[in-house]
Design an enzyme around this catalytic site. Structure first.
Site, mmCIF file in Angstrom:
data_model
loop_
_atom_site.group_PDB
_atom_site.id
_atom_site.type_symbol
_atom_site.label_atom_id
_atom_site.label_comp_id
_atom_site.label_asym_id
_atom_site.label_seq_id
_atom_site.Cartn_x
_atom_site.Cartn_y
_atom_site.Cartn_z
ATOM 1 N N ARG A 1 -18.124 63.107 -83.541
ATOM 2 C CA ARG A 1 -17.828 64.082 -82.923
ATOM 3 C C ARG A 1 -15.933 63.825 -82.976
ATOM 4 N NH1 ARG A 1 -19.030 63.743 -76.880
ATOM 5 N NH2 ARG A 1 -17.502 65.994 -76.814
ATOM 6 N N TYR B 1 -24.389 67.263 -73.642
ATOM 7 C CA TYR B 1 -24.988 66.083 -72.731
ATOM 8 C C TYR B 1 -26.379 66.397 -72.863
ATOM 9 C CZ TYR B 1 -20.364 64.860 -73.285
ATOM 10 O OH TYR B 1 -19.283 63.573 -73.560
ATOM 11 N N ARG C 1 -21.494 69.624 -67.022
ATOM 12 C CA ARG C 1 -21.115 69.528 -67.908
ATOM 13 C C ARG C 1 -21.627 69.851 -69.475
ATOM 14 N NH1 ARG C 1 -19.221 63.480 -69.761
ATOM 15 N NH2 ARG C 1 -17.527 64.145 -70.669
ATOM 16 N N PRO D 1 -15.967 58.370 -65.680
ATOM 17 C CA PRO D 1 -16.048 59.957 -65.081
ATOM 18 C C PRO D 1 -17.398 60.497 -66.269
ATOM 19 C CG PRO D 1 -14.273 58.389 -67.231
ATOM 20 C CD PRO D 1 -15.156 57.379 -66.980
ATOM 21 N N ASN D 2 -16.778 61.392 -65.251
ATOM 22 C CA ASN D 2 -17.483 62.891 -65.443
ATOM 23 C C ASN D 2 -19.058 62.407 -65.735
ATOM 24 O OD1 ASN D 2 -15.051 64.617 -64.975
ATOM 25 N ND2 ASN D 2 -14.122 63.240 -67.379
ATOM 26 N N HIS E 1 -23.421 55.161 -75.917
ATOM 27 C CA HIS E 1 -23.244 56.936 -75.293
ATOM 28 C C HIS E 1 -24.060 58.167 -75.414
ATOM 29 C CE1 HIS E 1 -19.297 55.800 -75.449
ATOM 30 N NE2 HIS E 1 -19.403 54.538 -76.823
ATOM 31 N N ASN F 1 -21.669 53.016 -70.272
ATOM 32 C CA ASN F 1 -21.477 54.207 -70.370
ATOM 33 C C ASN F 1 -19.434 54.249 -70.287
ATOM 34 O OD1 ASN F 1 -20.538 56.030 -71.560
ATOM 35 N ND2 ASN F 1 -22.868 57.305 -71.376
ATOM 36 N N ALA G 1 -14.963 58.555 -71.486
ATOM 37 C CA ALA G 1 -13.536 58.940 -72.097
ATOM 38 C C ALA G 1 -12.645 57.802 -71.792
ATOM 39 C CB ALA G 1 -12.869 60.115 -71.020
HETATM 40 C C1 DQA Z 1 -19.340 59.798 -73.905
HETATM 41 C C2 DQA Z 1 -18.813 59.999 -74.970
HETATM 42 C C3 DQA Z 1 -17.466 60.447 -74.811
HETATM 43 O O1 DQA Z 1 -16.959 60.224 -75.629
HETATM 44 C C4 DQA Z 1 -17.332 61.094 -73.522
HETATM 45 O O2 DQA Z 1 -15.674 60.995 -73.321
HETATM 46 C C5 DQA Z 1 -17.825 60.849 -71.882
HETATM 47 C C6 DQA Z 1 -19.083 60.444 -72.687
HETATM 48 C C7 DQA Z 1 -20.915 59.972 -74.062
HETATM 49 O O3 DQA Z 1 -22.335 59.602 -72.935
HETATM 50 O O4 DQA Z 1 -21.527 60.557 -75.453
HETATM 51 O O5 DQA Z 1 -17.815 61.201 -71.052
HETATM 52 O O6 DQA Z 1 -19.318 58.176 -73.305
#
Ligand code: DQA
Length: 148
Positions: free
Chosen positions: A106, A22, A17, A9-10, A99, A73, A76
């Site tokens: 973090r 990122y 984002r 996700p995302n 990741h 990856n 979340a």
């Molecule tokens: C992530 C790290 C995760 O904690 C986060 O929720 C993400 C991206 C990363 O690629 O750094 O969505 O997986």
């Protein structure tokens, strides 16, 4: 070798984002980068991104008997999903966790990885390069390619 690369996700929101975490490159940039990395290693790659846990579980199950390795990856879902962990264990394919950010540096909740318990390697905090390292790792170990 046939590698399935899964983004959770995302990850499709890359470039929009939290660019301080990122970066400014987009998801389309990431997809091109992964395709190029696979080409370098002589690996055949399929890309999959979903914001839905069950869709990711379905995709992992489909990899059984069809793929030689998984790069994931889980975003979340890394920190919450026993279902993704169980799916990875069920298909028992060599899997590598990636990741973009350095999750261990973090928040504390990001330091737990369920999916990672079914992965033989983790590349974290390397940006897009982590995907290249993961594909290279699988290709060298299981694909007889990318040796230099
Ligand atoms: C992530 C790290 C995760 O904690 C986060 O929720 C993400 C991206 C990363 O690629 O750094 O969505 O997986």
């Amino acid at each position: 070798m046939k590698v399935l690369v899964i983004n959770g996700p995302n990850i499709n929101m890359l470039g929009i984002r939290e660019p301080d975490i990122y970066g400014h490159k987009t998801f389309a940039d990431l997809e091109s980068f992964i395709r190029e990395s696979a080409r370098e290693c002589g690996a055949e790659v399929e890309l999959f991104q979903s914001n839905h846990e069950g869709a990711i579980v379905d995709k992992i199950q489909e990899a059984y008997g069809a793929k030689d390795g998984i790069v994931i990856n889980p975003a979340a879902y890394t920190h919450t999903s026993v279902a993704i962990l169980d799916a990875l264990k069920a298909v028992a394919l060599p899997a590598v966790e990636v990741h973009i950010s350095d999750v261990d540096a973090r928040e504390k909740f990001r330091q737990i990885s369920y999916a990672g318990m079914a992965c033989e390697k983790k590349f974290s905090g390397m940006g897009f390069e982590g995907y290249r390292a993961a594909i290279k790792y699988l290709a060298e170990k299981y694909g007889g390619a990318c040796r230099s």
